[in-house]
Design a protein around this motif. Structure first.
Motif, mmCIF file in Angstrom:
data_model
loop_
_atom_site.group_PDB
_atom_site.id
_atom_site.type_symbol
_atom_site.label_atom_id
_atom_site.label_comp_id
_atom_site.label_asym_id
_atom_site.label_seq_id
_atom_site.Cartn_x
_atom_site.Cartn_y
_atom_site.Cartn_z
ATOM 1 N N SER A 113 2.641 6.482 -7.113
ATOM 2 C CA SER A 113 1.230 8.284 -7.292
ATOM 3 C C SER A 113 1.113 9.240 -7.295
ATOM 4 N N LEU A 114 2.084 9.657 -5.493
ATOM 5 C CA LEU A 114 2.077 10.918 -5.425
ATOM 6 C C LEU A 114 4.188 11.218 -6.577
ATOM 7 N N ARG A 172 2.516 12.442 -9.184
ATOM 8 C CA ARG A 172 2.074 13.982 -9.706
ATOM 9 C C ARG A 172 3.079 15.252 -9.284
ATOM 10 N N GLU A 173 4.057 14.465 -8.554
ATOM 11 C CA GLU A 173 5.072 15.407 -7.587
ATOM 12 C C GLU A 173 5.828 15.552 -9.447
ATOM 13 N N SER A 174 6.527 15.006 -10.403
ATOM 14 C CA SER A 174 6.526 15.137 -11.492
ATOM 15 C C SER A 174 5.885 15.686 -12.056
ATOM 16 N N MET A 217 -6.304 13.285 -4.002
ATOM 17 C CA MET A 217 -5.129 12.005 -4.752
ATOM 18 C C MET A 217 -5.685 10.455 -3.505
ATOM 19 N N ARG A 218 -7.023 10.238 -2.751
ATOM 20 C CA ARG A 218 -7.418 9.234 -2.594
ATOM 21 C C ARG A 218 -6.130 8.295 -2.381
ATOM 22 N N LEU A 219 -5.308 8.907 -0.802
ATOM 23 C CA LEU A 219 -4.084 8.137 -0.491
ATOM 24 C C LEU A 219 -4.431 6.757 0.347
ATOM 25 N N ILE A 220 -4.200 5.388 0.008
ATOM 26 C CA ILE A 220 -4.944 4.533 0.908
ATOM 27 C C ILE A 220 -4.163 4.923 1.528
ATOM 28 N N LEU A 279 1.174 -1.135 0.051
ATOM 29 C CA LEU A 279 -0.029 -0.077 0.472
ATOM 30 C C LEU A 279 0.670 1.989 0.244
ATOM 31 N N MET A 280 2.063 1.194 0.833
ATOM 32 C CA MET A 280 3.236 2.498 1.017
ATOM 33 C C MET A 280 3.476 2.298 -0.274
ATOM 34 N N LEU A 281 4.268 1.503 -0.880
ATOM 35 C CA LEU A 281 4.654 1.636 -2.665
ATOM 36 C C LEU A 281 4.285 2.274 -3.417
ATOM 37 N N ALA A 282 2.048 2.013 -3.150
ATOM 38 C CA ALA A 282 1.569 2.378 -4.349
ATOM 39 C C ALA A 282 1.274 4.157 -4.211
#
Length: 363
Positions: A140-141, A144-146, A192-195, A133-136
């Protein structure tokens, strides 16, 4: 309004069996091999609340409608899920749409039920799933940052700060739900619906003989959850399956008591879920029906009206309000009114758990 929980865990920890028991259906195929659940099964279940039945009896309501929760059974995650292993990307997408996570950990020994890592170790299992879950979220982050780093836009400065804060937290091995959030952080996380921002209730699936006393596994998970600032409940999916097929409520209660329990695992999970999401219940009661509704703590009366119908919130005038204890003590609305226990509350009134409302509105 209820709440939406996704059941996650490694394959063969009892997710689908528990889902079937909680929703009293056979919608999910509980088979002894990984990935027997491909698409998420969704079930809705009424929230048991003795207060609703007490209110309905006093009001002689013809119909009783409990508030509901939605439970999503998501297929087992494995190492590499964040990279697509075991259809992982598909499953992770399902988790993003839930409000909270029920993380099922296998805390029982049974040689007839295979384990993907061959031996029982619930803390290792939990960490495998949470790492994915953290890797996912990190992936995503960073995407978005890029994307926004290429834009020279001062308005994105606050978002960039939040993104880096989240990435740093996750790369240190911490879930985002352990992080202190600013208002901007909340905006970015929600968008971002972060898990790993979602609250987690850890559910120990134990054997029938250990549901009361627990075991070394449940103690380990309890300590782990405490360090995470989370909660834990112990259930036996096997027992819940047996309870689910008992239709007579008295017989069901007697069976639960015979096991040395005061309530079913479903009740414990629901209470844990309510606490997890800061939810409370209010009621509308009358001869046609007694209805329970769910809303978040610290919500105002118009928002409660809006749970029933958007027109109620839009045209809100006031809320005729009787506390649950007063409604019962004075044997219903008439008695409570006569005793001066009914209040007219306005738009700034904060809803209390157990409030019985009649909304006045005009549209």
């Amino acid at each position: 309004m209820g709440f939406n929980c996704g059941i996650v865990g490694l394959p063969n920890v009892g997710k689908s069996t528990l889902f079937n028991a909680l929703t009293q259906t056979a919608a999910a195929e509980a088979s002894n091999y990984p990935f027997c659940t491909i698409e998420p099964n969704v079930g809705r279940v009424g929230v048991p609340d003795p207060r609703l039945f007490r209110l309905a009896k006093i009001a002689e309501s013809a119909k009783i409608i409990p508030t509901q929760i939605e439970i999503v059974d998501i297929a087992g995650l494995v190492r590499g899920a964040s990279k697509g292993e075991g259809l992982g990307n598909q499953f992770l997408g399902h988790i993003r749409s839930t409000d909270a996570i029920l993380h099922i950990a296998r805390c029982f020994e049974n040689g007839d039920i295979t384990h993907v890592d061959e031996n029982i170790n619930p803390i290792r299992d939990i960490e495998v799933v949470e790492t994915e879950l953290m890797l996912a979220d990190i992936e995503s982050l960073k995407k978005r940052e890029s994307s926004i780093s290429k834009k020279n836009n001062p308005e994105l400065t606050a978002e960039k700060k939040s993104l880096q804060k989240f990435i740093d937290c996750l790369e240190k091995g911490n879930l985002l739900n352990q992080l202190e959030f600013t208002e901007e952080d909340e905006v970015v996380s929600n968008a971002m619906r972060l898990i790993t921002r979602k609250p987690i209730l850890y559910v120990c699936n134990v054997g029938e003989e250990e549901i009361v006393s627990g075991n070394a596994y449940t103690k380990a998970v309890g300590d782990f959850a405490k360090n995470r600032g989370s909660s834990v409940v112990a259930v036996s999916a096997a027992i819940e399956s047996e309870i689910a097929v008992i239709r007579d409520e008295n017989e069901k209660y007697e069976y639960i008591q015979s096991l040395g329990l005061s309530e079913s695992g479903l009740d414990r999970i629901i209470r844990g879920g309510y606490n997890l999401l800061d939810l409370i219940t209010f009621f509308t009661v009358g001869a046609p029906e007694a209805h329970a509704w769910t809303i978040r703590k610290n919500s105002k009366a118009p928002a409660a009206a809006g749970v029933i119908h958007t027109d109620f919130e839009r045209g809100f005038i006031c809320a005729e309000t009787i506390g649950y204890d007063d409604y019962v003590a004075y044997n219903g609305e008439f008695g409570a009114k006569s005793a001066g226990k009914m209040r007219l509350e306005g738009k700034d009134y904060l809803v209390n758990d157990g409030d019985v409302f009649h909304f006045r509105f005009n549209v």
